[in-house]
Design a protein around this motif. Structure first.
Motif, PDB file in Angstrom:
ATOM      1  N   ARG B 207      64.284  55.263  85.404  1.00  0.00           N
ATOM      2  CA  ARG B 207      63.546  56.596  85.145  1.00  0.00           C
ATOM      3  C   ARG B 207      64.180  57.551  86.159  1.00  0.00           C
ATOM      4  NH1 ARG B 207      58.977  53.457  83.779  1.00  0.00           N
ATOM      5  NH2 ARG B 207      58.208  53.535  85.708  1.00  0.00           N
ATOM      6  N   ARG B 210      67.825  58.478  85.169  1.00  0.00           N
ATOM      7  CA  ARG B 210      67.461  59.291  83.838  1.00  0.00           C
ATOM      8  C   ARG B 210      67.211  60.805  84.388  1.00  0.00           C
ATOM      9  NH1 ARG B 210      64.609  62.392  80.149  1.00  0.00           N
ATOM     10  NH2 ARG B 210      62.976  62.531  81.723  1.00  0.00           N
ATOM     11  N   VAL B 232      74.459  58.116  82.712  1.00  0.00           N
ATOM     12  CA  VAL B 232      73.866  57.091  83.548  1.00  0.00           C
ATOM     13  C   VAL B 232      74.300  55.906  83.596  1.00  0.00           C
ATOM     14  CG1 VAL B 232      71.781  58.865  83.442  1.00  0.00           C
ATOM     15  CG2 VAL B 232      71.898  56.666  82.260  1.00  0.00           C
ATOM     16  N   ALA B 241      66.078  50.601  81.221  1.00  0.00           N
ATOM     17  CA  ALA B 241      65.676  51.879  80.896  1.00  0.00           C
ATOM     18  C   ALA B 241      64.755  51.548  79.652  1.00  0.00           C
ATOM     19  CB  ALA B 241      66.862  52.639  80.627  1.00  0.00           C
ATOM     20  N   LEU B 244      65.560  57.244  77.236  1.00  0.00           N
ATOM     21  CA  LEU B 244      66.881  58.004  77.724  1.00  0.00           C
ATOM     22  C   LEU B 244      66.916  59.561  77.325  1.00  0.00           C
ATOM     23  CD1 LEU B 244      69.643  55.142  78.300  1.00  0.00           C
ATOM     24  CD2 LEU B 244      68.222  56.476  80.158  1.00  0.00           C
ATOM     25  N   VAL B 247      69.746  61.978  77.980  1.00  0.00           N
ATOM     26  CA  VAL B 247      71.002  61.439  78.319  1.00  0.00           C
ATOM     27  C   VAL B 247      71.626  61.267  77.227  1.00  0.00           C
ATOM     28  CG1 VAL B 247      71.811  59.144  78.956  1.00  0.00           C
ATOM     29  CG2 VAL B 247      70.131  60.058  80.421  1.00  0.00           C
ATOM     30  N   LEU B 250      75.587  55.829  78.517  1.00  0.00           N
ATOM     31  CA  LEU B 250      75.103  54.788  79.182  1.00  0.00           C
ATOM     32  C   LEU B 250      76.389  53.849  79.728  1.00  0.00           C
ATOM     33  CD1 LEU B 250      72.398  53.266  80.381  1.00  0.00           C
ATOM     34  CD2 LEU B 250      72.636  51.858  78.250  1.00  0.00           C
TER      35      LEU B 250
END
Lengths: 401, 401
Positions: B207, B210, B232, B241, B244, B247, B250
């Protein structure tokens, strides 16, 4: 190491662009660099000791793993060397070396490669410490119809493998080897000398190493077995030994490059360290007191040998590109491709812009060198240069097993 | 890894001699082995998570450094990947990959190789966290007349490089990049998640990761700067996670192989570990409780990542050649070409004759893999074999920088 691009970016300063000579400012970082002047000095120092002590010097090539570096060991001739892998044995044999000791215990699967080298005219001694090994080496020698010279590993300090000099099984193993024409001698390695922090402790370790090897040889001889070779050595004991009576040869490997562990033991000075890694500043974290470089553990290895010494040197000490130490700046953290430099003892971190090149002196030369495919070579005999040190050669390494 | 001799010595047992198929009993040890079945399972697991979370998965290829392994990441297509060196970028570009992020801070000397790749049609994002870097990247893009997409590194946990999301300089850096057509986005890496020992801590780290990236992106957007990419990732946070939002992509690398550090964190199980090193027993020291193998730190690396975990796994856990764990047998010491196995928790060391092959599961897959030129590949989907596992492929690694 990939081949570096020939041109420098317009945004960077490189002393080489105008002169045409390649310097340490040219290859992309990180890369390993060897100062051949220091190698020559380190080699001459132990060579003189071995001559004075009246023993053959059989350097271990596992540190540099380089034919070019090895050419300095015996004045350019392919003299006796020790190897840590059969890949090294094969590479050195291909280059004309005929007198090798493979100083890792032999197991059956590797015998065919040993036999193949022996058939090419190479004397390749194998190492063992059990009846089981002596038996299959003797059988292989008989089957192949060749001499497979073997040395019995003697444990002088509880470091790793070997038989204690008074082990009940020693003469029996010697007999098995002798009867197959394989008994070459005994070999010991004072691996615990890396933890001897005073000159007196190192001298004692050297005496103990000698005594163990000679005692083992005498037990075999008392059983009627000839023992031509009595081999001892480690970098600390090789530099500490004051009497090698009864010993025929001395081994050491690390001394060619030396490193922070050896400097911490007092075996060498910092300005004897011949191996370093050139890195570039890629960031700053003033709030943490960090300079970030592109040299992480991939370039330095994860070796933290000095963490067990009174002065922990982190992942390495930092010099400028010329090799001049930047006092109290230490590489204190590493991730794969990032190194973190911090100041200690109240020192102030120097102002080093992005793109600044530095050199990092490693904890353990064998481990750091192993992270690279070869070395850019400079000659420190020329003294500090007006611009970056000129690269005089590239020495590839032998890789794999 | 050298090519192994085709014949086995008469003194050794090899299942391959009669069948003709090469197995883990054949190449000379030590060597790295990858279980492709486990790689496929690990890849599918994170792929499913990324799909569920609605983000692009951009695996980091720094762990395996293998085009063959990478072919499994995106169902055989050259999808988005992250690289740790320009050597990786060049190798992947040559293999048809067109969407790369070079996730180590850029410095001027490396810009020409970046420009050369961009001119070949590769989208290669560079990373930076300073006005200094933004300025030379912008200048290089203008001079070369190409787009040099750049991401601003954000520091979410004090791990290494980057700007805090609230750093005063962030919008200014974004502006310099934007004005040169270079601003691609922001990137952060929760490197400290490797020290989160509970699932809840890992979720919190995810968290936080993010939140830091999204906050930085929002600050840039508030300054009128478009931020297409919000990147991230770390192996622990990617698996932890739960949301996201904001975002776009990944990143994770280690998960392809996993290792004892990740198992110690609970991110994977021991039977997810896809990388191991095959070693051979070369000696016994019953008086010390040691079995000695030919796999030392040259084969395993010096990485001791589990030493900071509640259960220290030494240099690795030991399995038989099939991959079945031998309980409570641990590699506790390493020299260059020697490994020492000992029993713990009162277990009795198994009787393993000289020549017995074992596998060692590493602390840190990235570091252990880096000690090898490539991998022998087996497919564990076939289940325990009657003889040694069959080798189905050899995957070379990209080396150097």
């Amino acid at each position: 190491m990939t081949t570096a691009p020939s041109a420098c970016p317009s945004a960077s300063a490189s002393a080489a662009v105008s002169s045409g000579a390649r310097t340490l400012a040219d290859p992309d970082t990180p890369f390993a660099v060897v100062d051949v002047h220091r190698v020559r000095r380190n080699v001459a120092r132990l060579r003189a000791r071995a001559d004075r002590l009246g023993v053959v010097l059989r350097p271990h090539v596992k540190t540099a793993k380089s034919l070019d570096a090895a050419a300095l060991l015996h004045d350019g001739s392919p003299g006796p060397v020790t190897v840590s892998t059969l890949a090294e044995a094969e590479a050195f044999a291909a280059a004309g070396y005929r007198d090798l000791t493979y100083a890792v215990g032999i197991e059956p699967h590797k015998v065919p490669r040993v036999v193949a080298l022996v058939r090419r005219g190479v004397t390749l001694r194998v190492l063992l410490d059990s009846t089981e090994q002596a038996t299959f080496v003797a059988a292989a020698a008989r089957e192949a119809g060749v001499a497979l010279p073997a040395q019995i590993e003697i444990d002088c300090d509880g470091h790793r493998g070997g038989l204690r000099p008074d082990a009940p099984g020693l003469p029996g193993i010697g007999r098995i080897l002798h009867d197959a024409g394989c008994l070459d001698g005994v070999l010991t390695h004072a691996g615990e000398s890396y933890h001897c922090h005073t000159a007196e402790e190192q001298r004692a370790a050297a005496r103990n190493e000698r005594d163990a090897a000679v005692a083992a040889a005498e037990r075999l001889r008392a059983a009627g077995l000839p023992v031509p070779t009595v081999s001892v050595g480690s970098t600390p004991t090789a530099h500490a030994a004051d009497d090698l009576t009864g010993v025929t040869e001395l081994r050491a490997g690390n001394y060619v490059f030396f490193d922070l562990v050896m400097a911490g033991l007092g075996v060498c000075e910092l300005d004897d360290l011949a191996l370093s890694v050139v890195v570039t500043v890629i960031g700053h974290r003033p709030e943490y007191g960090w300079i970030v470089t592109d040299g992480g553990w991939m370039a330095m290895s994860r070796d933290r040998g000095t963490s067990a010494q009174p002065q922990d040197q982190g992942y390495g000490l930092v010099t400028d590109l010329d090799g001049t130490l930047i006092p109290d700046v230490v590489m204190t953290a590493a991730s794969q491709e990032h190194g973190t430099l911090t100041a200690r003892n109240g020192a102030v971190l120097p102002e080093l812009p992005i793109g600044t090149r530095l050199r990092v002196l490693p904890n353990h030369a064998c481990a750091t060198a192993a992270q690279h495919q070869g070395y850019q070579v400079v000659d420190g005999a020329h003294g500090p240069a007006a611009s970056a040190p000129v690269i005089t050669a590239y020495w590839p390494r032998v890789t794999g097993w």
